[in-house]
Design a protein around this motif. Structure first.
Motif, PDB file in Angstrom:
ATOM      1  N   SER A  34       0.819  -1.217   0.000  1.00 27.22           N
ATOM      2  CA  SER A  34       0.000   0.000   0.000  1.00 27.22           C
ATOM      3  C   SER A  34       0.849   1.262   0.000  1.00 27.22           C
ATOM      4  N   TRP A  35       2.017   1.195   0.617  1.00 29.00           N
ATOM      5  CA  TRP A  35       2.886   2.371   0.659  1.00 29.00           C
ATOM      6  C   TRP A  35       3.305   2.804  -0.738  1.00 29.00           C
ATOM      7  N   ILE A  36       3.443   1.837  -1.648  1.00 27.91           N
ATOM      8  CA  ILE A  36       3.794   2.175  -3.030  1.00 27.91           C
ATOM      9  C   ILE A  36       2.627   2.884  -3.705  1.00 27.91           C
ATOM     10  N   ALA A  37       1.410   2.380  -3.465  1.00 33.67           N
ATOM     11  CA  ALA A  37       0.219   3.012  -4.045  1.00 33.67           C
ATOM     12  C   ALA A  37       0.082   4.452  -3.568  1.00 33.67           C
ATOM     13  N   ILE A  38       0.402   4.699  -2.293  1.00 33.88           N
ATOM     14  CA  ILE A  38       0.297   6.058  -1.749  1.00 33.88           C
ATOM     15  C   ILE A  38       1.325   6.975  -2.393  1.00 33.88           C
ATOM     16  N   LEU A  39       2.539   6.484  -2.585  1.00 35.96           N
ATOM     17  CA  LEU A  39       3.579   7.293  -3.230  1.00 35.96           C
ATOM     18  C   LEU A  39       3.197   7.627  -4.671  1.00 35.96           C
ATOM     19  N   LEU A  40       2.623   6.668  -5.381  1.00 37.79           N
ATOM     20  CA  LEU A  40       2.175   6.930  -6.750  1.00 37.79           C
ATOM     21  C   LEU A  40       1.067   7.979  -6.766  1.00 37.79           C
ATOM     22  N   ALA A  41       0.131   7.839  -5.820  1.00 41.02           N
ATOM     23  CA  ALA A  41      -0.956   8.825  -5.723  1.00 41.02           C
ATOM     24  C   ALA A  41      -0.402  10.203  -5.380  1.00 41.02           C
ATOM     25  N   GLY A  42       0.604  10.251  -4.514  1.00 36.33           N
ATOM     26  CA  GLY A  42       1.204  11.530  -4.139  1.00 36.33           C
ATOM     27  C   GLY A  42       1.883  12.210  -5.316  1.00 36.33           C
ATOM     28  N   ILE A  43       2.562  11.429  -6.140  1.00 33.56           N
ATOM     29  CA  ILE A  43       3.214  11.994  -7.331  1.00 33.56           C
ATOM     30  C   ILE A  43       2.176  12.577  -8.281  1.00 33.56           C
ATOM     31  N   TYR A  44       1.096  11.841  -8.493  1.00 21.01           N
ATOM     32  CA  TYR A  44       0.051  12.341  -9.385  1.00 21.01           C
ATOM     33  C   TYR A  44      -0.630  13.577  -8.798  1.00 21.01           C
ATOM     34  N   LEU A  45      -0.722  13.629  -7.485  1.00 20.69           N
ATOM     35  CA  LEU A  45      -1.314  14.785  -6.808  1.00 20.69           C
ATOM     36  C   LEU A  45      -0.517  16.051  -7.121  1.00 20.69           C
ATOM     37  N   HIS A  46       0.803  15.945  -7.088  1.00 20.81           N
ATOM     38  CA  HIS A  46       1.648  17.094  -7.420  1.00 20.81           C
ATOM     39  C   HIS A  46       1.494  17.469  -8.897  1.00 20.81           C
ATOM     40  N   PHE A  47       1.339  16.472  -9.741  1.00 20.27           N
ATOM     41  CA  PHE A  47       1.139  16.750 -11.170  1.00 20.27           C
ATOM     42  C   PHE A  47      -0.147  17.542 -11.402  1.00 20.27           C
ATOM     43  N   VAL A  48      -1.230  17.133 -10.751  1.00 21.31           N
ATOM     44  CA  VAL A  48      -2.512  17.837 -10.900  1.00 21.31           C
ATOM     45  C   VAL A  48      -2.399  19.262 -10.365  1.00 21.31           C
ATOM     46  N   ALA A  49      -1.704  19.435  -9.244  1.00 24.47           N
ATOM     47  CA  ALA A  49      -1.518  20.783  -8.698  1.00 24.47           C
ATOM     48  C   ALA A  49      -0.760  21.664  -9.687  1.00 24.47           C
ATOM     49  N   TRP A  50       0.244  21.101 -10.344  1.00 22.55           N
ATOM     50  CA  TRP A  50       1.014  21.841 -11.348  1.00 22.55           C
ATOM     51  C   TRP A  50       0.114  22.270 -12.501  1.00 22.55           C
ATOM     52  N   ILE A  51      -0.750  21.362 -12.950  1.00 22.21           N
ATOM     53  CA  ILE A  51      -1.689  21.680 -14.036  1.00 22.21           C
ATOM     54  C   ILE A  51      -2.651  22.791 -13.605  1.00 22.21           C
ATOM     55  N   MET A  52      -3.169  22.699 -12.392  1.00 21.34           N
ATOM     56  CA  MET A  52      -4.086  23.726 -11.884  1.00 21.34           C
ATOM     57  C   MET A  52      -3.422  25.100 -11.857  1.00 21.34           C
ATOM     58  N   ILE A  53      -2.178  25.140 -11.404  1.00 22.51           N
ATOM     59  CA  ILE A  53      -1.464  26.410 -11.335  1.00 22.51           C
ATOM     60  C   ILE A  53      -1.240  26.980 -12.732  1.00 22.51           C
ATOM     61  N   LEU A  54      -0.922  26.122 -13.698  1.00 22.23           N
ATOM     62  CA  LEU A  54      -0.756  26.582 -15.079  1.00 22.23           C
ATOM     63  C   LEU A  54      -2.054  27.175 -15.627  1.00 22.23           C
ATOM     64  N   ILE A  55      -3.170  26.531 -15.308  1.00 21.53           N
ATOM     65  CA  ILE A  55      -4.475  27.042 -15.756  1.00 21.53           C
ATOM     66  C   ILE A  55      -4.735  28.417 -15.165  1.00 21.53           C
ATOM     67  N   LEU A  56      -4.538  28.553 -13.861  1.00 25.85           N
ATOM     68  CA  LEU A  56      -4.835  29.806 -13.175  1.00 25.85           C
ATOM     69  C   LEU A  56      -3.934  30.945 -13.652  1.00 25.85           C
TER      70      LEU A  56
END
Length: 368
Positions: free
Chosen positions: A46-68
């Protein structure tokens, strides 16, 4: 509808506070039971799944900031109307309103259920709901700076609870994590998907951006908040897997809160009661921030006055929280909210960004 908002300087805050806004909005009802949900899908990895989710979370935040950053001072309501037109943009805005109401309701219901199970089994639903909603109304009426202050203060008042996990850590069995890398890629992705409800809240960027003074500095506090969220989810999941047996963890609905049961001090026998009481301070920023975003969305979409909208939303939340009584219905509400939130928060921005780029290019060509 104007795409960009005009915000008075005395209502805006520094970008530094985005750390507390984003983090406190993500850490709430979901963290109470996230270890069991992820472990059911990804097992000891499960720790691997959380790390993968965390990486994608940062990616989405980056996309949101680019949009704004493609706009001067816009929120998601204005951006959607600019990209899709007035009617389709408002329709998508209504989807956000529905989502915000559902996540508000799910946070309230999940916390009330925990209080009923752990401390007060006979407490009336209307009493607990009314108490939480009264705090919500009081904070939202104070304006955006009070809403941000709620996140800041309650973060400082609750972060100490992390250190109480030292005692459960001392009882961990590290053999529960072996063999490593036995979970398939698909199950790891499902485990990452199951963290969606626990990390909802990143979308608040789309609502608070116009209220930030130094917009050029928003990236660092946002990513720092997400990193702390990922770390805490990883911490409670690893401790839960190490402390509980696999069979126990699959049957423990609120694994994070159950860890507090083994903690005791010479002057305090039942620390779990204290932890659940303090957890209200973790929940309140969720309720306040989501409600503020909901009220602002109603104001932008329908020009509704803030106070009547706030009282109306609170009344509707009170009624629905009383009507939804049984665990099976709370689970359905949480699942629906998680699914809608996954598509709206983690998929939609990736689709929206290229459309914003196309819209901006089309506008520049027409201005020539």
């Amino acid at each position: 509808m104007n795409t960009n908002l005009i915000i008075k300087p005395d209502k805006a805050v520094e970008a530094f506070y985005l750390f507390f806004i984003v983090h406190t909005l993500q850490i709430g009802a979901g963290l109470m039971g996230v270890p069991r949900v992820i472990f059911t899908e990804a097992g000891a990895d499960s720790w691997i799944a959380i790390l993968l989710a965390g990486i994608y979370l940062h990616f989405v935040a980056w996309i949101m900031i680019l949009i704004l950053r493609k706009y001067d001072n816009a929120d998601i309501i204005g951006i959607q109307c600019d990209v899709f037109g007035r009617w389709l943009g408002k329709t998508l805005g209504i989807v956000y309103v529905i989502y915000l109401f559902f996540i508000l309701l799910s946070v309230i219901k999940n916390y009330i259920e925990v209080v009923q199970v752990f401390i007060f089994p006979e407490i009336p639903l209307w009493l607990m709901s009314g108490f939480l909603l009264s705090l919500m109304i009081y904070a939202v009426l104070g304006g955006f700076r009070v809403v941000v202050g709620t996140s800041f203060i309650f973060f400082l008042l609750t972060i100490w609870m992390v250190f109480t996990l030292a005692q459960p850590i001392s009882y961990m069995d590290w053999d529960h994590f072996t063999p490593i890398l036995q979970t398939g890629g698909y199950d790891l992705l499902k485990g990452g998907y199951k963290t969606a409800y626990s990390v909802l809240g990143l979308e608040i960027l789309f609502f608070v951006y116009p209220y930030i003074k130094n917009k050029e500095n928003i990236a660092l506090p946002v990513h720092a908040g997400l990193a702390l969220t990922t770390f805490l989810i990883l911490l409670v999941t690893v401790v839960s897997i190490g402390y509980f047996s696999p069979e126990q963890l699959k049957e423990t609905v609120w694994a994070t809160l159950s860890l507090f049961k083994i903690i005791s001090y010479p002057v305090l026998e039942r620390f779990d009661f204290i932890a659940i009481a303090f957890w209200m301070m973790v929940i309140i920023p969720n309720i306040v921030l989501f409600c503020w975003a909901l009220i602002q969305s109603l104001k932008r979409l329908f020009q509704l006055p803030e106070k009547p909208s706030l009282y109306g939303v609170a009344l509707l939340l009170l009624v629905t929280s009383i009507l939804i009584e049984y665990r099976v219905h709370i689970n359905q509400l949480t699942d629906w909210t998680s699914t809608l939130g996954f598509w709206l928060v983690f998929v939609y921005p990736v689709i929206l960004y290229p459309l914003v780029l196309i819209r901006n290019r089309f506008r520049k060509e027409n201005s020539l």
